[in-house]
Scaffold this motif. Sequence first.
Motif, PDB file in Angstrom:
ATOM      1  N   ALA B 175       0.823  -1.207   0.000  1.00 27.69           N
ATOM      2  CA  ALA B 175       0.000   0.000   0.000  1.00 27.69           C
ATOM      3  C   ALA B 175       0.861   1.262   0.000  1.00 27.69           C
ATOM      4  N   ALA B 176       2.090   1.163  -0.529  1.00 30.67           N
ATOM      5  CA  ALA B 176       2.991   2.318  -0.526  1.00 30.67           C
ATOM      6  C   ALA B 176       2.348   3.533  -1.197  1.00 30.67           C
ATOM      7  N   GLN B 177       1.598   3.288  -2.291  1.00 31.11           N
ATOM      8  CA  GLN B 177       1.014   4.419  -3.019  1.00 31.11           C
ATOM      9  C   GLN B 177      -0.405   4.752  -2.575  1.00 31.11           C
ATOM     10  N   THR B 178      -0.983   3.949  -1.696  1.00 32.38           N
ATOM     11  CA  THR B 178      -2.389   4.194  -1.367  1.00 32.38           C
ATOM     12  C   THR B 178      -2.634   4.646   0.082  1.00 32.38           C
ATOM     13  N   ALA B 179      -1.799   4.194   1.009  1.00 27.93           N
ATOM     14  CA  ALA B 179      -2.058   4.534   2.412  1.00 27.93           C
ATOM     15  C   ALA B 179      -2.071   6.046   2.594  1.00 27.93           C
ATOM     16  N   GLY B 180      -3.149   6.553   3.142  1.00 23.23           N
ATOM     17  CA  GLY B 180      -3.276   7.985   3.392  1.00 23.23           C
ATOM     18  C   GLY B 180      -4.036   8.729   2.303  1.00 23.23           C
ATOM     19  N   VAL B 181      -4.069   8.162   1.097  1.00 16.12           N
ATOM     20  CA  VAL B 181      -4.749   8.872  -0.003  1.00 16.12           C
ATOM     21  C   VAL B 181      -5.908   8.073  -0.579  1.00 16.12           C
ATOM     22  N   TYR B 182      -6.079   6.860  -0.111  1.00 18.97           N
ATOM     23  CA  TYR B 182      -7.121   5.985  -0.647  1.00 18.97           C
ATOM     24  C   TYR B 182      -7.680   5.187   0.525  1.00 18.97           C
ATOM     25  N   PRO B 183      -9.006   5.036   0.604  1.00 19.85           N
ATOM     26  CA  PRO B 183      -9.565   4.343   1.773  1.00 19.85           C
ATOM     27  C   PRO B 183      -9.062   2.893   1.871  1.00 19.85           C
ATOM     28  N   ILE B 184      -8.675   2.502   3.066  1.00 17.65           N
ATOM     29  CA  ILE B 184      -8.193   1.138   3.319  1.00 17.65           C
ATOM     30  C   ILE B 184      -8.878   0.647   4.585  1.00 17.65           C
ATOM     31  N   ASP B 185      -9.322  -0.611   4.570  1.00 19.01           N
ATOM     32  CA  ASP B 185      -9.915  -1.201   5.763  1.00 19.01           C
ATOM     33  C   ASP B 185      -9.544  -2.685   5.803  1.00 19.01           C
ATOM     34  N   VAL B 186      -8.498  -2.989   6.554  1.00 18.88           N
ATOM     35  CA  VAL B 186      -7.993  -4.369   6.573  1.00 18.88           C
ATOM     36  C   VAL B 186      -8.933  -5.325   7.304  1.00 18.88           C
ATOM     37  N   THR B 187      -9.963  -4.791   7.933  1.00 18.44           N
ATOM     38  CA  THR B 187     -10.940  -5.662   8.564  1.00 18.44           C
ATOM     39  C   THR B 187     -12.109  -5.892   7.596  1.00 18.44           C
ATOM     40  N   GLY B 188     -12.563  -4.828   6.965  1.00 16.98           N
ATOM     41  CA  GLY B 188     -13.652  -4.935   5.990  1.00 16.98           C
ATOM     42  C   GLY B 188     -13.260  -5.800   4.802  1.00 16.98           C
ATOM     43  N   VAL B 189     -12.091  -5.518   4.216  1.00 18.85           N
ATOM     44  CA  VAL B 189     -11.510  -6.387   3.189  1.00 18.85           C
ATOM     45  C   VAL B 189     -10.354  -7.085   3.903  1.00 18.85           C
ATOM     46  N   PRO B 190     -10.562  -8.302   4.378  1.00 18.21           N
ATOM     47  CA  PRO B 190      -9.609  -8.901   5.319  1.00 18.21           C
ATOM     48  C   PRO B 190      -8.240  -9.247   4.732  1.00 18.21           C
ATOM     49  N   ILE B 191      -7.410  -8.244   4.682  1.00 22.32           N
ATOM     50  CA  ILE B 191      -6.038  -8.406   4.203  1.00 22.32           C
ATOM     51  C   ILE B 191      -5.220  -9.078   5.314  1.00 22.32           C
ATOM     52  N   ASP B 192      -4.299  -9.940   4.948  1.00 22.85           N
ATOM     53  CA  ASP B 192      -3.490 -10.636   5.956  1.00 22.85           C
ATOM     54  C   ASP B 192      -2.238  -9.842   6.317  1.00 22.85           C
ATOM     55  N   MET B 193      -1.628  -9.208   5.317  1.00 19.98           N
ATOM     56  CA  MET B 193      -0.453  -8.379   5.580  1.00 19.98           C
ATOM     57  C   MET B 193      -0.513  -7.161   4.659  1.00 19.98           C
ATOM     58  N   LEU B 194      -0.230  -5.992   5.226  1.00 21.43           N
ATOM     59  CA  LEU B 194      -0.267  -4.770   4.419  1.00 21.43           C
ATOM     60  C   LEU B 194       0.973  -3.936   4.718  1.00 21.43           C
ATOM     61  N   VAL B 269      -9.522  10.923   5.012  1.00 26.70           N
ATOM     62  CA  VAL B 269      -8.991  10.287   3.794  1.00 26.70           C
ATOM     63  C   VAL B 269      -9.965  10.488   2.626  1.00 26.70           C
ATOM     64  N   ASP B 270     -11.265  10.460   2.896  1.00 24.69           N
ATOM     65  CA  ASP B 270     -12.226  10.633   1.807  1.00 24.69           C
ATOM     66  C   ASP B 270     -12.094  12.012   1.168  1.00 24.69           C
ATOM     67  N   ASP B 271     -11.857  13.031   2.003  1.00 20.07           N
ATOM     68  CA  ASP B 271     -11.693  14.381   1.452  1.00 20.07           C
ATOM     69  C   ASP B 271     -10.368  14.520   0.713  1.00 20.07           C
ATOM     70  N   ILE B 272      -9.335  13.880   1.251  1.00 17.38           N
ATOM     71  CA  ILE B 272      -8.035  13.907   0.573  1.00 17.38           C
ATOM     72  C   ILE B 272      -8.168  13.257  -0.804  1.00 17.38           C
ATOM     73  N   ARG B 273      -8.854  12.130  -0.819  1.00  9.78           N
ATOM     74  CA  ARG B 273      -9.055  11.403  -2.080  1.00  9.78           C
ATOM     75  C   ARG B 273      -9.856  12.266  -3.060  1.00  9.78           C
ATOM     76  N   GLU B 274     -10.879  12.921  -2.572  1.00 11.11           N
ATOM     77  CA  GLU B 274     -11.707  13.742  -3.452  1.00 11.11           C
ATOM     78  C   GLU B 274     -10.893  14.882  -4.061  1.00 11.11           C
ATOM     79  N   HIS B 275     -10.051  15.495  -3.226  1.00  7.52           N
ATOM     80  CA  HIS B 275      -9.185  16.569  -3.722  1.00  7.52           C
ATOM     81  C   HIS B 275      -8.276  16.032  -4.839  1.00  7.52           C
ATOM     82  N   GLU B 276      -7.728  14.857  -4.619  1.00  7.01           N
ATOM     83  CA  GLU B 276      -6.842  14.277  -5.638  1.00  7.01           C
ATOM     84  C   GLU B 276      -7.608  13.905  -6.906  1.00  7.01           C
ATOM     85  N   ILE B 277      -8.821  13.392  -6.747  1.00  5.02           N
ATOM     86  CA  ILE B 277      -9.620  13.053  -7.935  1.00  5.02           C
ATOM     87  C   ILE B 277      -9.891  14.316  -8.752  1.00  5.02           C
TER      88      ILE B 277
END
Lengths: 171, 379
Positions: B175-194, B269-277
């Motif tokens: 998630a080098a390019q996504t953490a902080g700028v794109y919504p992430i939820d390791v519980t909702g989408v059960p990622i094992d390692m991020l 993060v949602d507002d940050i993402r919107e600004h970037e979009i």
Amino acid sequence: MFLKSIKILDIDVCVRQRSTFASHTRASVDVSEVMPYLNGILKGADYNKEADSIKFIQNHVEITMIKDQINVAKFANRTELLELLDWVQDLVNDTYESMSELTPLYTAQHRPSVMTIYSLLPKTNCRKCGEKSCMAFAARLYKLEVEISDCGPLAEEPYTANRDKLNNVFA
Amino acid sequence: MAIYLDNGATSYPKPESVCSAVTDYMRNNGASPGRGNYERARDADTLVYRTRKLLCKLLGAKRPGQIIFTSNATESLNLALKGYLKPEDSVLTTSYEHNAMWRPLKKMEDERNIKIRQIPCAPDGRADIASLHEYLRGVTLVAVSHGSNVTGCVTPLDEITAAAHKQNIPVLTDAAQTAGVYPIDVTGVPIDMLAFTGHKGLMGPTGTGGLYIREGMELGTLKEGGTGGMSSSPYPPSEPPDRYEAGTMNICGLAGLHAALTFIIDAGVDDIREHEINLTKLLLEGLDTIPRLKYYGPSSAEDRLGLVSFNIEGHDPNKVALTLDSDYGIMVRSGLHCAPQAHRLLGTEHIGAVRVSLGYFNQKEDVDLLIDAVRHIAA
Ligand SMILES: Cc1ncc(COP(=O)(O)O)c(C=O)c1O
Ligand code: SF4
């Protein structure tokens, strides 16, 4: 907020294993008035009204509260200690907020004797719990130094019925 | 006036609170966390702990001990891959991995004889997951980038994770390019390692990063050494996070990361993402109007990260980047962006591309000036 903060006074450093990791902390208020309510909701807690103290186990970690002192033992590392203190703070505050709905329990919870506990264990002395025998485990469970789930075989047949009984007597 | 458009490499500027948190820690605390038993050392412990908690909040993790600090995403990916993979294991990855994933995998191929399989991609860089279940056969780990630093494509982690977990295969994501700028939820989408890095979208100092490890998953260690506790054992402790964090931590960096995470959670993060979009939309529209310019990746800003790579027919991308800097004061990055796999996919492995990567502090005017400058250069 009732319990605003919990300040760590010391952390045992240079320790050998989980069983020797310990920390003393001071709560921002005396939490004695919440203790009977905690005693009413925490399974197997050891409450002493005269001493204003309560002891219980959460995720293998031992917590003892005496007035405004909170002592924590057997945590694995400082992250776990801090996480636990956050949990204790939330627990005390949530309990304080809900005191009018909760039923306090001023007496010690009914606890079975070491022999009663022993009679419900597998008695195979398999040592999977880390103790030398089922009797040793029973003695430590009586003192709340271990948890029922630390005896792995109890989770398997034919022992699950006994585990449920144990859970009930500690409830 | 200088315009910084290389946030994909590292974000700039950092929030002012990040800079002051670093100097404040250095001036006023200065103790090493996890070791001493004096008040300032315990304050340092608390700072590290609070940083873990903020990451839990941002990433949807449940327990602070699941966040392992490392020096960057590269170290995190090395820990995850080398700590997890056994000889003869088989890994499914994408065709656009950064070298931070690709090189450790290639090394494991040589040293542990692992098999590497790649999910095919459409020409615009999107992973083709239609026949995913076939690719998953016999795989022991899925290791995929969450978002490409070249194509800007976002990997459909939810579908990949669902398919992998159906076959009990754990999923590692970069998630080098996504953490902080794109919504992430390791519980909702059960990622094992991020794996994440602290200095890009997370807006913290360089030298910070980490690996989220699902509870119950134990990895081999990448390094062994002092952890502050359980010191008499010759072996690393079994419990995270200490198990993986031997050595004195980058506490100065973490002080900054703590401030950065506070900033991000406040901004949302949602507002940050919107600004970037919004900025990406402008960027794509502007680039579209320049003759002989081709940009790569999806044409819809919603489907991509705030970074766009492009080439102008007849122009060397390195020269374009140099001219943007020397004549216009605009900083962008050219070359292969440490991701030759992604450039192979785009057919640009021999020339590379110019990459514009936006950040939270960029404004519409920055994009307008860039478009004008590129138009001049292309004319
Ligand atoms: C997709 C991707 N993965 C990994 C990395 C490595 O990050 P770091 O250099 O902070 O380890 C980067 C950035 O360089 C990246 O863009
Ligand atoms: S694990 Fe259970 S059965 Fe085995 S020795 Fe301990 S108490 Fe007895």
